[in-house]
Scaffold this motif. Structure first.
Motif, PDB file in Angstrom:
ATOM      1  N   THR A 199      13.324  -9.800   6.308  1.00  0.00           N
ATOM      2  CA  THR A 199      13.184 -10.016   7.523  1.00  0.00           C
ATOM      3  C   THR A 199      11.967 -11.117   7.445  1.00  0.00           C
ATOM      4  O   THR A 199      11.030 -11.090   6.196  1.00  0.00           O
ATOM      5  CB  THR A 199      12.091  -8.942   8.492  1.00  0.00           C
ATOM      6  OG1 THR A 199      11.410  -9.720   9.907  1.00  0.00           O
ATOM      7  CG2 THR A 199      11.141  -8.414   7.800  1.00  0.00           C
ATOM      8  N   PHE A 200      11.563 -12.047   7.960  1.00  0.00           N
ATOM      9  CA  PHE A 200      11.020 -12.839   7.707  1.00  0.00           C
ATOM     10  C   PHE A 200       9.280 -13.087   9.223  1.00  0.00           C
ATOM     11  O   PHE A 200       9.626 -12.016   9.527  1.00  0.00           O
ATOM     12  CB  PHE A 200      11.305 -14.893   8.517  1.00  0.00           C
ATOM     13  CG  PHE A 200      12.250 -14.878   7.820  1.00  0.00           C
ATOM     14  CD1 PHE A 200      11.657 -16.485   7.312  1.00  0.00           C
ATOM     15  CD2 PHE A 200      13.617 -15.454   7.816  1.00  0.00           C
ATOM     16  CE1 PHE A 200      13.279 -16.937   5.606  1.00  0.00           C
ATOM     17  CE2 PHE A 200      14.852 -15.414   7.207  1.00  0.00           C
ATOM     18  CZ  PHE A 200      14.232 -16.704   6.103  1.00  0.00           C
ATOM     19  N   VAL A 201       8.267 -12.874   7.575  1.00  0.00           N
ATOM     20  CA  VAL A 201       7.029 -12.492   8.222  1.00  0.00           C
ATOM     21  C   VAL A 201       6.607 -13.737   9.211  1.00  0.00           C
ATOM     22  O   VAL A 201       6.694 -14.859   8.901  1.00  0.00           O
ATOM     23  CB  VAL A 201       6.095 -12.364   7.182  1.00  0.00           C
ATOM     24  CG1 VAL A 201       4.572 -12.545   7.731  1.00  0.00           C
ATOM     25  CG2 VAL A 201       6.953 -10.987   6.414  1.00  0.00           C
ATOM     26  N   THR A 202       7.201 -13.567  11.001  1.00  0.00           N
ATOM     27  CA  THR A 202       5.573 -14.025  11.266  1.00  0.00           C
ATOM     28  C   THR A 202       5.259 -13.678  12.649  1.00  0.00           C
ATOM     29  O   THR A 202       5.216 -12.284  12.659  1.00  0.00           O
ATOM     30  CB  THR A 202       7.064 -15.300  12.385  1.00  0.00           C
ATOM     31  OG1 THR A 202       8.188 -13.647  13.380  1.00  0.00           O
ATOM     32  CG2 THR A 202       8.514 -15.753  11.961  1.00  0.00           C
ATOM     33  N   GLY A 203       4.439 -13.755  13.512  1.00  0.00           N
ATOM     34  CA  GLY A 203       3.749 -13.601  14.543  1.00  0.00           C
ATOM     35  C   GLY A 203       2.145 -14.364  14.652  1.00  0.00           C
ATOM     36  O   GLY A 203       2.622 -14.628  14.199  1.00  0.00           O
ATOM     37  N   THR A 204       1.508 -13.762  15.185  1.00  0.00           N
ATOM     38  CA  THR A 204       0.031 -14.538  15.481  1.00  0.00           C
ATOM     39  C   THR A 204      -1.165 -13.184  14.389  1.00  0.00           C
ATOM     40  O   THR A 204      -0.903 -11.898  14.523  1.00  0.00           O
ATOM     41  CB  THR A 204      -0.289 -14.572  16.675  1.00  0.00           C
ATOM     42  OG1 THR A 204      -0.980 -13.504  17.243  1.00  0.00           O
ATOM     43  CG2 THR A 204       0.791 -15.281  17.004  1.00  0.00           C
ATOM     44  N   ALA A 205      -1.739 -13.989  14.582  1.00  0.00           N
ATOM     45  CA  ALA A 205      -3.441 -13.493  13.525  1.00  0.00           C
ATOM     46  C   ALA A 205      -4.132 -14.214  14.191  1.00  0.00           C
ATOM     47  O   ALA A 205      -4.979 -15.314  13.975  1.00  0.00           O
ATOM     48  CB  ALA A 205      -3.117 -12.918  12.407  1.00  0.00           C
ATOM     49  N   LEU A 206      -5.960 -13.572  14.083  1.00  0.00           N
ATOM     50  CA  LEU A 206      -6.668 -13.797  14.380  1.00  0.00           C
ATOM     51  C   LEU A 206      -8.769 -13.000  13.684  1.00  0.00           C
ATOM     52  O   LEU A 206      -8.295 -12.468  12.910  1.00  0.00           O
ATOM     53  CB  LEU A 206      -7.390 -13.584  15.532  1.00  0.00           C
ATOM     54  CG  LEU A 206      -9.376 -13.817  16.121  1.00  0.00           C
ATOM     55  CD1 LEU A 206      -9.520 -15.239  15.944  1.00  0.00           C
ATOM     56  CD2 LEU A 206      -9.366 -13.305  17.476  1.00  0.00           C
ATOM     57  N   ASN A 207      -8.837 -14.073  12.836  1.00  0.00           N
ATOM     58  CA  ASN A 207      -9.911 -13.398  11.934  1.00  0.00           C
ATOM     59  C   ASN A 207     -11.539 -14.273  12.682  1.00  0.00           C
ATOM     60  O   ASN A 207     -10.910 -15.336  12.238  1.00  0.00           O
ATOM     61  CB  ASN A 207     -10.053 -13.818  10.377  1.00  0.00           C
ATOM     62  CG  ASN A 207     -10.898 -13.129   9.386  1.00  0.00           C
ATOM     63  OD1 ASN A 207     -10.457 -12.387   9.124  1.00  0.00           O
ATOM     64  ND2 ASN A 207     -11.503 -14.101   8.973  1.00  0.00           N
ATOM     65  N   LEU A 208     -12.141 -13.301  12.681  1.00  0.00           N
ATOM     66  CA  LEU A 208     -13.259 -13.896  12.713  1.00  0.00           C
ATOM     67  C   LEU A 208     -14.789 -13.178  12.145  1.00  0.00           C
ATOM     68  O   LEU A 208     -14.624 -11.524  11.392  1.00  0.00           O
ATOM     69  CB  LEU A 208     -14.317 -13.213  14.044  1.00  0.00           C
ATOM     70  CG  LEU A 208     -13.401 -13.449  15.668  1.00  0.00           C
ATOM     71  CD1 LEU A 208     -13.528 -13.393  16.439  1.00  0.00           C
ATOM     72  CD2 LEU A 208     -13.186 -15.476  15.222  1.00  0.00           C
ATOM     73  N   GLN A 209     -15.690 -13.973  11.094  1.00  0.00           N
ATOM     74  CA  GLN A 209     -16.720 -13.209  10.396  1.00  0.00           C
ATOM     75  C   GLN A 209     -17.680 -14.055  10.152  1.00  0.00           C
ATOM     76  O   GLN A 209     -18.341 -15.366  10.968  1.00  0.00           O
ATOM     77  CB  GLN A 209     -16.019 -13.366   9.083  1.00  0.00           C
ATOM     78  CG  GLN A 209     -15.475 -14.949   8.499  1.00  0.00           C
ATOM     79  CD  GLN A 209     -15.170 -14.123   6.595  1.00  0.00           C
ATOM     80  OE1 GLN A 209     -14.114 -14.354   6.580  1.00  0.00           O
ATOM     81  NE2 GLN A 209     -15.825 -14.966   5.481  1.00  0.00           N
ATOM     82  N   ALA A 210     -18.743 -13.158   9.766  1.00  0.00           N
ATOM     83  CA  ALA A 210     -20.415 -13.627   9.387  1.00  0.00           C
ATOM     84  C   ALA A 210     -21.010 -13.364   9.508  1.00  0.00           C
ATOM     85  O   ALA A 210     -21.098 -11.534   8.869  1.00  0.00           O
ATOM     86  CB  ALA A 210     -20.983 -14.168  10.448  1.00  0.00           C
TER      87      ALA A 210
END
Length: 395
Positions: free
Chosen positions: A312-323
């Motif tokens: 499988t090819f790795v597809t999709g979405t992601a969100l990263n928030l940091q402070a």
């Protein structure tokens, strides 16, 4: 090339470097964390030699075995060489990875069964004061978190967004342009590369990779290139902000994560979008990233003869928030939230991660101790907790 041969070659290189240093003028500006600096007697080239390593303890409770499982490892070990050649307008960077985490390869047949030690080998030519041509192997202009050096991170390591969707390093050409309108800084970067990652020795098995990135800094440049340094080490006295977007088109990608992962039996064109931002002001820093990868040319799952998922090819979405906030004592407390959503047909699981980090910067990012605790929620699995403690030493 086996590990023993690699170490012999590195030893010979260091001997040659020692010979060079006796025939060169030493610049008396070397300080801790900045490496050793030399310039040839005829000023025809310069060399800055640096080294760094990370020692990491990692542990976590496994809800399946009901045990605490841990390990202690050399997470990274690097040698870095920078300078100019022939003219100050032509600079270079060479970075070698020496730890097992750095040199390991799961595709030895396309790396000539050799140690995968070359991270960067790139020359940068200043065509004009605002335009540079890069030639060689180095990081692509993808998400901000990946381009930030692993030495200069706010947490022990990068986020799950980065590990699933980053563009990593590739061999090819890049053009970097910058101009300024008042205090507003605008940067444009374009790249054409092979699309298969670093240290590949066989012919291209798919198409080429095309990457573009635009950055807008409305309040001017950060101190010390701080838009690519995690934490507000420089303690910006006025608010600084960088907004950016990147687009990558990997034509007929042969690997499951474009420049990373296994080579698969079929190719797919992968399109990746990144949107990211960095903000800093008086010790406070915040960074956000969004990633979206699709395969518009066909299904991402390759099935076996029985209809099961084979590749499988790795597809999709992601969100990263940091402070985080860096206190006057050089202790920093930071938090991070990461949401990973793979395409349903891949069979990969959604994840949410909540991370709390505490760092002590002794000499900036050159000598520091960092720790973080991550609470991991993964679909169809019990919740997990991971603890990490790491020391960074660079000189």
């Amino acid at each position: 090339m086996n590990h023993y041969t690699t170490r012999v070659l590195l030893a010979l290189f260091i001997i040659c470097l020692s010979t060079f240093s006796t025939q060169a003028q030493t610049i008396n500006k070397s300080t801790f964390g900045k490496g050793l600096q030399f310039i040839a007697a005829d000023s025809s080239f310069s060399l800055q030699l640096g080294a760094r390593f990370q020692l990491q303890y990692q542990g976590g409770y496994d809800p399946n075995t009901k045990n605490w499982e841990d390990r202690f490892l050399v997470r990274r070990s690097r040698l870095k060489f920078d300078g100019f050649a022939f003219s100050p307008r032509l600079v270079y960077k060479i970075e070698l990875g020496l730890s097992n985490s750095d040199i390991g390869s799961d595709v030895p047949d396309v790396t000539n069964n050799a140690d995968n030690i070359i991270l960067d080998a790139v020359a940068k030519w200043a065509l004009t004061p605002n335009l540079r041509l890069w030639v060689g192997q180095t990081k692509l202009p993808g998400n901000r978190e990946r381009v930030i050096s692993s030495q200069k991170l706010q947490f022990v390591d990068r986020s799950l967004l980065n590990s699933r969707f980053n563009l990593d390093r590739d061999a090819g050409l890049q053009l970097h342009h910058q101009h300024q309108l008042g205090q507003v800084v605008l940067r444009e970067i374009g790249a054409i590369s092979m699309g298969e990652g670093r240290d590949i020795t066989v012919n291209n098995s798919g198409g080429y990779n095309y990457t573009g990135r635009v950055e807008l800094l409305p309040f001017g440049e950060f101190e010390g290139n701080g838009d690519y340094v995690s934490s507000d080490i420089e303690r910006e006295q006025t608010p600084k902000l960088s907004l950016a977007t990147s687009y990558d088109y990997n034509n007929n990608a042969a690997r499951e994560q474009a420049q990373l992962g296994d080579f698969l039996s079929e190719t797919r064109t992968l399109r990746t979008w990144f949107v990211d931002a960095m903000f800093k002001y008086r010790g406070f820093s915040a960074m956000g990233e969004y990633a979206n990868r699709k395969a518009p040319t066909g299904p991402v799952v390759l099935r076996d003869e029985f209809g099961g998922v084979a590749e499988t090819f790795v597809t999709g979405t992601a969100l990263n928030l940091q402070a985080g906030y860096l206190m006057p004592s050089n202790w920093e407390v930071a938090g991070r939230y990461t949401d990973y959503n793979p395409t349903a047909e891949t069979g990969l699981r959604n994840q949410e991660q909540y991370t709390l980090g505490v760092s002590r910067y002794i000499v900036g990012h050159s000598l520091k101790v960092q720790s973080d605790v991550t609470f991991i929620q993964e679909a169809e699995r019990e919740d997990q907790t991971q603890f990490r403690l790491q020391m960074e030493l660079a000189f």
